[in-house]
Each structure stands twice: as structure tokens, then as C-alpha cells.
Design an enzyme around this catalytic site. Sequence first.
Site, PDB file in Angstrom:
ATOM      1  N   SER A 192       6.464  31.091   9.008  1.00 28.11           N
ATOM      2  CA  SER A 192       7.807  30.537   8.816  1.00 28.11           C
ATOM      3  C   SER A 192       7.720  29.058   9.174  1.00 28.11           C
ATOM      4  CB  SER A 192       8.762  31.246   9.773  1.00 28.11           C
ATOM      5  OG  SER A 192       9.982  30.538   9.903  1.00 28.11           O
ATOM      6  N   TYR A 201      12.052  36.014  17.201  1.00 26.54           N
ATOM      7  CA  TYR A 201      11.514  35.692  15.871  1.00 26.54           C
ATOM      8  C   TYR A 201      10.582  34.484  15.969  1.00 26.54           C
ATOM      9  CZ  TYR A 201      11.465  34.647  10.830  1.00 26.54           C
ATOM     10  OH  TYR A 201      11.080  34.397   9.532  1.00 26.54           O
TER      11      TYR A 201
END
Length: 258
Positions: free
Chosen positions: A148, A161
Site C-alpha cells: 500500500s 493496517y
Amino acid sequence: MPYSGFSLDGKVALVTGAARGIGAALAAGLAEAGANVAVSDMTTRLELARDTQSRVEAAGVKSATYPLDVLDINSISPVIGRIVDDFGKLDILINNAGIRIRKPALEVTEADWDATLDTNLKGLFFCAQAAARPMIAQGWGRIINIGSQFSAVGSVDRAPYIASKHGVAGLTRALAAEWAQFGVTVNAIGPGPTETPGMLAADDRTPEQVQADLDYRMPLGRRMQPHELTGAALYLASPAANATTGHLLLVDGGWTAL
Ligand SMILES: NC(=O)c1ccc[n+]([C@@H]2O[C@H](COP(=O)([O-])OP(=O)(O)OC[C@H]3O[C@@H](n4cnc5c(N)ncnc54)[C@H](O)[C@@H]3O)[C@@H](O)[C@H]2O)c1
């Protein structure tokens, strides 16, 4: 003579979490570049995964769908063994399955933490390990981990996350260091905000709030579409990237440039 370094003709790829979103787009993109693609997802998403299989087959290559829940660590090696039996080998793994939980750090529970880290980091590691075995045996392989932009930078309301995705960047470097000697490269792609079912479901802001945030944080000024990640995956999967390993390729609309 046209440059042939990006062709995936005859390669065999496995994509995890390929029923929808980025995984589905990458499965279709690999097929368009000539790879045969094993599609996989959790048993509850197999019907959707078969739609991805149809998209892959429409490109004229071989495909099949497999139930593969990356939380079920003991099932990973047997499923990869079946894929190797069915397709004759495994050349490329797209380690895409992932979940997101958005809440302030003070509200994160142990269950939130475990679900996120177990899916995004532990499951990803054991898929890489199981895929690396046949790749090392054949002396060639490509492992592409989906990180990400939060593999490189932080933000608010996403502590587990972001921890998991920073873990993906570190793990990518560690595995690259170990497996380069066997002809197996390990790289990561760091997508920025990309319109997928999972990301839309996790975002309860109004379109105006989303746009204001994108105007502030993302030079591209809009969310990306899943197919905009295909070129990065094709590069990392291809012979053109023989010497690229341990790299985090950010495809984030400029998010981390600011
Ligand atoms: N969409 C974004 O903005 C964005 C940005 C950066 C990174 N990513 C990453 O891209 C990847 C794909 O995300 P997406 O946006 O397409 O999400 P999505 O929720 O739309 O799709 C994720 C897929 O993963 C599958 N999955 C979830 N848990 C699984 C498990 N335990 N085993 C097997 N499959 C499982 C789901 O069934 C689903 O098909 C994730 O790793 C995510 O963190 C997405």
C-alpha cells in the site's frame, strides 16, 4: 524486432483474493499478457472468483478457480500443490488478499489487530513460502506482494493496517535477500486509493469529503481504478524485471510524493 521482455507467454500465475477488486484486475491483466492464471479466494467468494476465471479465459489462456483462505495456513501448501499439478508449474504469485479496518488506535481490539495482521502479513508470508518451494526447485519465480502507500508512510485511524503494510515492505526485502540466489525475485506494489468493493465499503465519508481529502493528499486528484495497477504487476512479473528485487513500487497517484 519488438521488445519481448514483457511477455508472460507460457507462465503460470496464482492470484490470491482474486474474486474482486485489485486481485481480479491483476488476474485479467496477467492473462492479457499471456499467462495462465489460477484464480483463488475464500470459499464464500468462489462464485465471484469464477467470474474472474471467465475474464481470464476470455484472453485465451488456461484458468481454474481454487478455494484458498490465507488465514487457513495449513491449507496453503496443499492448494499450491494442486495448482502445480493442474498447470504443471507455478511461476508467479500475486499475494493480494487483504483486509482493512478503519478506527482510531484507542478503539482497536485484539481481534481487529489479529484479523488484520493474520490476513495481510502472516497469510501473505505463508503463501510466499509455499509458492517459493516449486519456484526455487525450477530456478525461476516472481513473488509480488500487494502492499500500500501505507507501506511507506503513516496516517490516522489505520494503525493495524499500516503496521501490516509496513510489515509487507520489510518482508519483501527479507525474502528478496534470501531467494535471489535461486532465481526468485520478491517485490511489492504499493497502491494508493483505488476504487474497489472493499475500499468503498470501508469508507463512510461523503463524496465531497473524499474529494477534499484527495485534493489535499493525492496529486492525481482522483482515486485510481484497479486496472491502473496492471502495468506495475506485469513489469515485476516479467523477464524485464530479472534484476529488480526487494523493491516497493509505489503506484499511488503521487500520494507519497508530497
Ligand atoms: N483499494 C485500495 O485503495 C488499496 C490501496 C492500497 C492497498 N490495497 C491492497 O490491495 C489488496 C486488494 O484490495 P482491494 O481493494 O481489491 O480489496 P477488496 O476487499 O475489494 O478485495 C479483496 C479480496 O481479498 C479477499 N480476501 C480477504 N480475506 C481473505 C482471506 N483470508 N483469504 C483469501 N482471500 C481473502 C476478499 O474475498 C476479496 O476478494 C489488499 O491487500 C489491500 O490492502 C488496496
